[in-house]
Every structure is written in structure tokens, then in C-alpha cells.
Design an enzyme around this catalytic site. Structure first.
Site, PDB file in Angstrom:
ATOM      1  CB  CYS A  26      27.870   2.841 -20.804  1.00 51.02           C
ATOM      2  SG  CYS A  26      28.465   4.381 -21.498  1.00 51.02           S
ATOM      3  CB  CYS A  45      26.121   7.675 -21.721  1.00 46.48           C
ATOM      4  SG  CYS A  45      27.350   6.512 -22.295  1.00 46.48           S
TER       5      CYS A  45
END
Lengths: 80, 321
Positions: free
Chosen positions: A10, A13
């Protein structure tokens, strides 16, 4: 000290990784920052929401994207 | 709709005073409709996504897993579908959720109830339904979606399909995680970030959807839609269900369009089936689940949910005709 960032790809992150490095820099600390994206390795920490932060094998945050200040606090709380 | 009265006044003022468009002209009506709907939808989206994500910060998936791992079937399905409603869904989180649940010993059928409800009953779809169709249709959608998630999960559980999970599941005795201490400030910031993230992702689709919708609203005569959209023939429900499968990421853009078609006479059951197929049967989700389950399991899963959607579509076409 080993800091792991768990994430299944994602965008948040990458943000957490950047913020963690900045927090370490501001604290003047050296630590290894590792990104974990393999699902098998992630599941070993029982985490399902991302990004998650693991400090010295302890899951300290999951499904949250903390600010640099909060990260500094978390790292300090881990006894350094 | 009285709370949106100021928005209507603003839209009227912009259309007739600032753009100086002619009252009652088709162009003016389309522009007015576009301004009003866009503002209304964005207000609803910001407020509702924000509050849902705030509530969510108290019940992360890790906590839901803990609750569900002590439950058996039926009760488990009922709870799992309920938790699915409040959990956000993105295709990137499907695999960790699925495997995380299975590893904690949650039955496959219960896990499926969760996986069905999570994308089908999501806050963006609910807001659009609420804003475009009103609360009655929204409620019918939520309840039908919930029933589909529970029943499909129970059926899939009974079919004993565990051997079709293509992943070495390591049963973990302890999957509990420490409770995170979050301050209200952190929760609010998270909710704000999440709301902004979602809006950033969907705003172009919504604008395009409302734009085309406004054009149809103003220019396309009802008779034309009724003749060509085949809204009320017997094959309309299966047709829209199939069309809905590849449209997942565009749900936000498709709904405003669908609402105009409904306004022009397309049957409500057909509309419901279409929306459920868009959110509940998602091609990207199937493709990603292929990594951890055999194609056969995905096909069975999609078929069971698909039948539930068809049933809902026909039922409401019959009841509300």
C-alpha cells in the site's frame, strides 16, 4: 535495534518507512529499517491491517500511519 | 432532502444568476442538476466516510478475528457479515484478511460471509445510494446485501470446500495482538487522512458519472431509455449482473448514471442487482484471490453470490412493480 515495516504494497507503507527513518535521524539513533512485504512473513506477526510497525519483534502499531513525532515517542518508549 | 435546501439555493443562484442561463431550458436544468448533485454527494461522502473510519479505529480486523475465532457457524456468519460492513475493503487487503482469518481457525464459510459483506456494503456505495436514491432504497440494499453475505457464507461452509484453499495454512494457536493505545487526536487524524485518500481516488469518477447523468437527465427522453435500456425485460437482471462484474473500481462513477436511468423508469430490482454486482462481484478481487485459492473455489464463490444477487433483483422487480 531492528525496525520492521510490514505492508502488502500500500502507498502508506512507503510513507511509514520514510517517517521512521526521519524519526531515527532526529533522535540521532542508528537502527536497521527493514521492509517486509512477503505475505507469509507478515502473517507470522498476526497483523492484517497495514502499514504495521514492528520494533525488535514487537508489533507496536498496525493499520496506522503515525507522524514523525509519534514515531520518535514510540522508539523512545522501546527503551532507548 | 430539506438539509440540502441551501445547496439547491446555491445551485440555482449559480445557474440562473451567475451563468445567466435561461429558466426551464434543458441546458440550465442539466447544469443545475450537476452542481446540486456534485455538492450534495461530496458533502455526504466527506461526513460519512470520516465518521465510519472513526468508528472503525475502535474495531480493527485483528479484533474482529479474535471475536470470530470463538464463534461457530451461523452465529459466526451473522457476526462476520456485520463486521464486514464496518471494515473497509480494498483488493490489496483481501489476501491478508482471508489468510489471517483461516489461520486463526475461523471456518471458511464464516470467512466468506465477511469477504462478501465487506466490499458489497461499503460506505461509499451507501452514501451514493443515500444521496441519489434516498434512505428506503439504501436500507433495502443494506439488508439484502447482509442476507446475501450470511446465506452465501452458510452455503459455502456447508459445501466443505477447505481442500480448495491453495495455501499451506499454518494454524496459529495465538493470533492475539496487544491492544494499541490510540488517542482521540490520532483517531481523528487517521479518519481525516483516510477520507481524503478515498475522495482523492474517486472524485474524477463521481464528476464524470454525475456529468453524464446530468446530460441524460436534461436531454435524453424517457421513452428512449425505456425503449433501448430494456430496463424491464426478463433478461435485464442477469445482463446487468454480468456487466457489473468488471466495473468495481468505477462504482462511484456508475451509480450517478444508474440513478438517472432509474429515474427514467428502469426497474428498481434491476438497479439493485446492478449495484450489488459492481461491488460484490469484483474481477480484481477474484484475480488476487487466485493466489491463495483454486479457480474452482472462486467460481463457486462467485456463483453462489451471483445467484443471491439475481434473486434480489427479481424479488424487488416483482415486489415494487
Amino acid at each position: 535495534m531492528v525496525i520492521k515495516i510490514l505492508g502488502a504494497g500500500c502507498s502508506s507503507c512507503a510513507q511509514l518507512e520514510k517517517n521512521t527513518k526521519e524519526a531515527l535521524e532526529r533522535l540521532g539513533l542508528e537502527a536497521q529499517v527493514v521492509k517486509i512485504s512477503d505475505i507469509q512473513d507478515i502473517l507470522a506477526y498476526s497483523v492484517m491491517s497495514f502499514p504495521a510497525l514492528v520494533i525488535d519483534e514487537n508489533v507496536v502499531l498496525y493499520g496506522q500511519n503515525p507522524t514523525v513525532e509519534e514515531l520518535m515517542q514510540l522508539i523512545r518508549d522501546r527503551g532507548l | 432532502m430539506s438539509i440540502f435546501r441551501p445547496v439547491q439555493i446555491f445551485a440555482d443562484w449559480l445557474t440562473y444568476s451567475i451563468f445567466a442561463m435561461q429558466q426551464k431550458s434543458l441546458a440550465a436544468e442539466a447544469v443545475n442538476f450537476f452542481i446540486f448533485d456534485t455538492i450534495k454527494i461530496f458533502i455526504l461522502l466527506s461526513v460519512i466516510i470520516f465518521f465510519v473510519s472513526l468508528i472503525r479505529s475502535f474495531i480493527p480486523p485483528e479484533r474482529i478475528r479474535k471475536i470470530l475465532s470463538h464463534k461457530y457457524e451461523i452465529t459466526g456468519n451473522l457476526l462476520a457479515a456485520f463486521f464486514g460492513i464496518i471494515t473497509p475493503f480494498c483488493t490489496c487487503s483481501a489476501i491478508p484478511l482471508f489468510l489471517g482469518f483461516i489461520e486463526a481457525g475461523i471456518p471458511l464459510g464464516v470467512t466468506f460471509s465477511f469477504l462478501i459483506a465487506s466490499p458489497m456494503i461499503n460506505e461509499v456505495a451507501i452514501v451514493l445510494l443515500l444521496g441519489l436514491f434516498g434512505w428506503k432504497i439504501s436500507l433495502i440494499y443494506i439488508i439484502s446485501g447482509y442476507i446475501i453475505a450470511v446465506v452465501s457464507g452458510v452455503i459455502l461452509g456447508k459445501m466443505k470446500l477447505e481442500h480448495l484453499v491453495e495455501y499451506m495454512v499454518t494454524r496459529r494457536a495465538d493470533t492475539s495482538l496487544g491492544v494499541m493505545k490510540l488517542t482521540w487526536k490520532q483517531r481523528i487524524r487517521s479518519a481525516k487522512n483516510y477520507t481524503a485518500e478515498i475522495l482523492k481516488k474517486i472524485w474524477p469518477y463521481i464528476l464524470i458519472g454525475i456529468g453524464i447523468g446530468a446530460w441524460i437527465h436534461g436531454y435524453v427522453p424517457t421513452e428512449f431509455i425505456m425503449r433501448y435500456a430494456a430496463g424491464n425485460s426478463w433478461y435485464a437482471v442477469p445482463l446487468v449482473t454480468l456487466i457489473g462484474i468488471p466495473l468495481y473500481s468505477n462504482a462511484a462513477g456508475v451509480l450517478p448514471l444508474v440513478s438517472v436511468l432509474t429515474e427514467k423508469g428502469v426497474a428498481i430490482g434491476t438497479t439493485l442487482a446492478f449495484m450489488m454486482a459492481i461491488t460484490g462481484l469484483s474481477l480484481p478481487e477474484f484475480l488476487i484471490l487466485k493466489k491463495v485459492m483454486k479457480a474452482k473455489l472462486i467460481i463457486i464463490f462467485a456463483t453462489v453470490v451471483g445467484i443471491g444477487i439475481l434473486f434480489t433483483g427479481y424479488l424487488f422487480n416483482y415486489l415494487l412493480s
